[in-house]
Scaffold this motif. Structure first.
Motif, PDB file in Angstrom:
ATOM      1  N   ALA A 121      -6.594   0.027 -45.135  1.00  0.00           N
ATOM      2  CA  ALA A 121      -5.213   0.104 -45.605  1.00  0.00           C
ATOM      3  C   ALA A 121      -5.110  -0.189 -47.092  1.00  0.00           C
ATOM      4  O   ALA A 121      -4.367   0.468 -47.824  1.00  0.00           O
ATOM      5  CB  ALA A 121      -4.340  -0.873 -44.810  1.00  0.00           C
ATOM      6  N   ALA A 122      -5.856  -1.183 -47.558  1.00  0.00           N
ATOM      7  CA  ALA A 122      -5.805  -1.547 -48.975  1.00  0.00           C
ATOM      8  C   ALA A 122      -6.338  -0.420 -49.848  1.00  0.00           C
ATOM      9  O   ALA A 122      -5.776  -0.114 -50.903  1.00  0.00           O
ATOM     10  CB  ALA A 122      -6.599  -2.826 -49.214  1.00  0.00           C
ATOM     11  N   LEU A 123      -7.423   0.203 -49.414  1.00  0.00           N
ATOM     12  CA  LEU A 123      -7.983   1.297 -50.200  1.00  0.00           C
ATOM     13  C   LEU A 123      -7.046   2.507 -50.224  1.00  0.00           C
ATOM     14  O   LEU A 123      -6.899   3.173 -51.243  1.00  0.00           O
ATOM     15  CB  LEU A 123      -9.343   1.695 -49.626  1.00  0.00           C
ATOM     16  CG  LEU A 123     -10.478   0.728 -49.963  1.00  0.00           C
ATOM     17  CD1 LEU A 123     -11.682   0.997 -49.081  1.00  0.00           C
ATOM     18  CD2 LEU A 123     -10.862   0.847 -51.419  1.00  0.00           C
ATOM     19  N   ARG A 124      -6.420   2.778 -49.092  1.00  0.00           N
ATOM     20  CA  ARG A 124      -5.466   3.890 -49.067  1.00  0.00           C
ATOM     21  C   ARG A 124      -4.256   3.598 -49.944  1.00  0.00           C
ATOM     22  O   ARG A 124      -3.651   4.515 -50.512  1.00  0.00           O
ATOM     23  CB  ARG A 124      -5.037   4.187 -47.630  1.00  0.00           C
ATOM     24  CG  ARG A 124      -6.160   4.766 -46.784  1.00  0.00           C
ATOM     25  CD  ARG A 124      -5.776   4.951 -45.334  1.00  0.00           C
ATOM     26  NE  ARG A 124      -6.910   5.390 -44.533  1.00  0.00           N
ATOM     27  CZ  ARG A 124      -7.295   6.649 -44.406  1.00  0.00           C
ATOM     28  NH1 ARG A 124      -6.600   7.599 -45.022  1.00  0.00           N
ATOM     29  NH2 ARG A 124      -8.345   6.965 -43.675  1.00  0.00           N
ATOM     30  N   GLN A 125      -3.921   2.313 -50.084  1.00  0.00           N
ATOM     31  CA  GLN A 125      -2.806   1.941 -50.946  1.00  0.00           C
ATOM     32  C   GLN A 125      -3.092   2.296 -52.400  1.00  0.00           C
ATOM     33  O   GLN A 125      -2.195   2.610 -53.166  1.00  0.00           O
ATOM     34  CB  GLN A 125      -2.523   0.437 -50.810  1.00  0.00           C
ATOM     35  CG  GLN A 125      -1.291  -0.033 -51.563  1.00  0.00           C
ATOM     36  CD  GLN A 125       0.001   0.352 -50.848  1.00  0.00           C
ATOM     37  OE1 GLN A 125      -0.007   1.147 -49.909  1.00  0.00           O
ATOM     38  NE2 GLN A 125       1.107  -0.195 -51.310  1.00  0.00           N
ATOM     39  N   THR A 126      -4.361   2.229 -52.789  1.00  0.00           N
ATOM     40  CA  THR A 126      -4.703   2.577 -54.171  1.00  0.00           C
ATOM     41  C   THR A 126      -4.351   4.029 -54.474  1.00  0.00           C
ATOM     42  O   THR A 126      -4.061   4.381 -55.617  1.00  0.00           O
ATOM     43  CB  THR A 126      -6.208   2.365 -54.447  1.00  0.00           C
ATOM     44  OG1 THR A 126      -6.982   3.343 -53.744  1.00  0.00           O
ATOM     45  CG2 THR A 126      -6.636   0.965 -54.062  1.00  0.00           C
ATOM     46  N   LEU A 127      -4.398   4.868 -53.443  1.00  0.00           N
ATOM     47  CA  LEU A 127      -4.027   6.263 -53.643  1.00  0.00           C
ATOM     48  C   LEU A 127      -2.536   6.387 -53.935  1.00  0.00           C
ATOM     49  O   LEU A 127      -2.119   7.257 -54.701  1.00  0.00           O
ATOM     50  CB  LEU A 127      -4.401   7.089 -52.407  1.00  0.00           C
ATOM     51  CG  LEU A 127      -5.875   7.027 -51.993  1.00  0.00           C
ATOM     52  CD1 LEU A 127      -6.100   7.871 -50.744  1.00  0.00           C
ATOM     53  CD2 LEU A 127      -6.769   7.478 -53.127  1.00  0.00           C
ATOM     54  N   ASN A 128      -1.722   5.497 -53.325  1.00  0.00           N
ATOM     55  CA  ASN A 128      -0.295   5.507 -53.611  1.00  0.00           C
ATOM     56  C   ASN A 128      -0.016   5.113 -55.050  1.00  0.00           C
ATOM     57  O   ASN A 128       0.949   5.571 -55.669  1.00  0.00           O
ATOM     58  CB  ASN A 128       0.446   4.549 -52.670  1.00  0.00           C
ATOM     59  CG  ASN A 128       0.332   4.963 -51.213  1.00  0.00           C
ATOM     60  OD1 ASN A 128       0.136   6.143 -50.912  1.00  0.00           O
ATOM     61  ND2 ASN A 128       0.439   4.015 -50.303  1.00  0.00           N
ATOM     62  N   TYR A 129      -0.862   4.222 -55.597  1.00  0.00           N
ATOM     63  CA  TYR A 129      -0.718   3.830 -56.997  1.00  0.00           C
ATOM     64  C   TYR A 129      -1.392   4.820 -57.937  1.00  0.00           C
ATOM     65  O   TYR A 129      -1.385   4.645 -59.143  1.00  0.00           O
ATOM     66  CB  TYR A 129      -1.311   2.436 -57.218  1.00  0.00           C
ATOM     67  CG  TYR A 129      -0.442   1.320 -56.723  1.00  0.00           C
ATOM     68  CD1 TYR A 129       0.634   0.856 -57.475  1.00  0.00           C
ATOM     69  CD2 TYR A 129      -0.690   0.719 -55.488  1.00  0.00           C
ATOM     70  CE1 TYR A 129       1.436  -0.168 -57.016  1.00  0.00           C
ATOM     71  CE2 TYR A 129       0.112  -0.312 -55.019  1.00  0.00           C
ATOM     72  CZ  TYR A 129       1.166  -0.755 -55.787  1.00  0.00           C
ATOM     73  OH  TYR A 129       1.968  -1.788 -55.332  1.00  0.00           O
ATOM     74  N   ARG A 130      -2.009   5.834 -57.369  1.00  0.00           N
ATOM     75  CA  ARG A 130      -2.686   6.885 -58.126  1.00  0.00           C
ATOM     76  C   ARG A 130      -3.756   6.320 -59.056  1.00  0.00           C
ATOM     77  O   ARG A 130      -3.796   6.637 -60.251  1.00  0.00           O
ATOM     78  CB  ARG A 130      -1.663   7.713 -58.927  1.00  0.00           C
ATOM     79  CG  ARG A 130      -0.634   8.387 -58.064  1.00  0.00           C
ATOM     80  CD  ARG A 130       0.165   9.396 -58.835  1.00  0.00           C
ATOM     81  NE  ARG A 130       1.273   9.906 -58.051  1.00  0.00           N
ATOM     82  CZ  ARG A 130       2.134  10.835 -58.482  1.00  0.00           C
ATOM     83  NH1 ARG A 130       1.997  11.347 -59.692  1.00  0.00           N
ATOM     84  NH2 ARG A 130       3.107  11.244 -57.705  1.00  0.00           N
ATOM     85  N   ALA A 131      -4.586   5.474 -58.516  1.00  0.00           N
ATOM     86  CA  ALA A 131      -5.696   4.944 -59.306  1.00  0.00           C
ATOM     87  C   ALA A 131      -6.565   6.105 -59.783  1.00  0.00           C
ATOM     88  O   ALA A 131      -6.823   7.055 -59.047  1.00  0.00           O
ATOM     89  CB  ALA A 131      -6.526   3.974 -58.471  1.00  0.00           C
ATOM     90  N   ASP A 132      -7.001   6.019 -61.037  1.00  0.00           N
ATOM     91  CA  ASP A 132      -7.831   7.078 -61.604  1.00  0.00           C
ATOM     92  C   ASP A 132      -9.239   7.058 -61.048  1.00  0.00           C
ATOM     93  O   ASP A 132      -9.891   8.093 -60.935  1.00  0.00           O
ATOM     94  CB  ASP A 132      -7.914   6.927 -63.136  1.00  0.00           C
ATOM     95  CG  ASP A 132      -6.562   7.091 -63.804  1.00  0.00           C
ATOM     96  OD1 ASP A 132      -5.704   7.781 -63.240  1.00  0.00           O
ATOM     97  OD2 ASP A 132      -6.383   6.519 -64.900  1.00  0.00           O
ATOM     98  N   ALA A 133      -9.734   5.849 -60.749  1.00  0.00           N
ATOM     99  CA  ALA A 133     -11.135   5.720 -60.364  1.00  0.00           C
ATOM    100  C   ALA A 133     -11.331   4.484 -59.509  1.00  0.00           C
ATOM    101  O   ALA A 133     -10.493   3.578 -59.499  1.00  0.00           O
ATOM    102  CB  ALA A 133     -12.019   5.639 -61.612  1.00  0.00           C
TER     103      ALA A 133
END
Length: 350
Positions: free
Chosen positions: A123-135
């Motif tokens: 869940a935490a890693l998928r949340q990074t996609l919501n924040y549009r992490a570049d890398a």
């Protein structure tokens, strides 16, 4: 900041909102676009306008919304660090160095702790996609390789440190564990050791298993067998437990290569205090990581030094390259042996 006040239950509560560029433009008496140009590096704006905008910004407490600006360019400036064992000295040193250099490069670090292998990590890693992490930079054997693919499919650039994901796209940083293993075997042989052992955890990450395989293979070239013992996590207590196992055998080892320094400390203390062995007279020990405590007089551990600065430099340099200039997809780094006092006859190896 700007805002009003409400009286709730006899207590004054301040409702705060972020100051906008429009607020700055109105106070400075300039256009909205003039405010934008003032905070855009290289944009054309007169000295007079710049001064008005800066004075108004300071008075109102205005800060540029870099996240929104970045998203307009399809960049957020966010880099995720996916980490386990944050409480270990080596991992803490690597995270500290990475976050420091990312900040210098104008990036924002987002930390994901993978110590728990459950849904919270996913869940935490998928949340990074919501924040549009570049890398994302993955510093551990976890999470599952499917998550790495998910991040790649979502447009993230990936740096893998000491992982063996068989996926196209990431930049891989690994250590030459096989070379280190051969150096360890040679060091033990020059010290007169012939009964070799390898102390590992049961974590089974690629880097730990590569050291084990490399040591066993290097010893076999000299016709020697290695007693491999694994226990628990890669921590001090596991080393202490392995000492109890190894030194109660009918043929005890006279040399042990420990998969990391923490386990080496536990094994050394067990050998000395539980079995009365002298180091290095009765037992030679080599560790891996070269954490600060390795140089303490109580251990004076001969160990391989993790090239933290090179790991960080390679990670940052790759992330700053344009995607079209990513010909280099992997690098193998050397971990030099740091000589101290846990191996006999250092002079023979000099």
């Amino acid at each position: 900041m700007s805002g009003g006040r409400q009286l709730i239950g006899g207590i004054k509560r301040v409702n705060k909102t972020f100051v906008s560029a429009d607020d700055v433009a109105k106070r400075a008496g300039v256009s909205r676009s003039a405010v934008s140009r003032t905070f855009t590096p290289g944009a054309s704006v007169s000295d007079e306008t710049r001064q008005k905008v800066m004075e108004a910004s300071q008075a109102l407490g205005y800060h540029v919304n870099q996240l929104a600006r970045g998203l307009m360019r399809s960049e957020s400036g966010i880099v995720c660090l996916v980490v386990s064992e944050l409480d270990t000295p080596y991992r803490a040193r690597l995270v500290r160095a990475l976050t420091h250099e990312l900040q210098k490069a104008g990036k924002i670090s987002m930390l994901i702790n993978t110590d728990r292998s459950d849904g919270s990590v996913d869940a935490a890693l998928r949340q990074t996609l919501n924040y549009r992490a570049d890398a994302s930079i993955l510093l551990s054997g976890l999470p599952d390789k499917a998550i790495t693919k998910l991040c790649l499919d979502s447009g993230q650039r990936i740096v893998l440190i000491n992982r063996d994901d068989d996926i196209d796209g990431p930049f891989r940083i690994n250590l030459d564990d096989g070379r280190a293993a051969r150096v360890a075997v040679n060091a033990f042989l020059r010290a007169g050791c012939r009964h070799l052992a390898f102390a590992n955890s049961e974590v089974g990450t690629p880097s730990l298993m590569a050291r084990e395989r490399g040591f066993v293979a290097a010893a076999a070239e000299f016709g020697l067998e290695v007693t491999v013992t694994r226990h628990g996590n890669t921590v001090y207590e596991s080393g202490r437990k392995i000492a109890q196992t190894l030194f109660t055998e009918s043929t005890r080892p006279d040399a042990v290569f420990c998969v990391n320094d923490l386990m080496a400390f536990g094994l050394m203390d067990g050998a000395r205090h539980d079995f009365g062995l002298r180091i290095p007279e009765d037992l030679c020990v080599v560790g891996f990581d070269d954490i600060e405590q390795s140089a303490w007089a109580s251990y004076a551990l001969t160990t391989f030094c993790q090239p933290v600065n090179e790991i960080v430099e390679n990670s940052i340099a790759w992330l700053q390259r344009e995607p079209a200039n990513e010909e280099i997809r992997s690098v193998n780094l050397h971990a030099p042996l740091i000589w101290r006092k846990s191996i006999r006859n250092k002079t023979l190896w000099a």
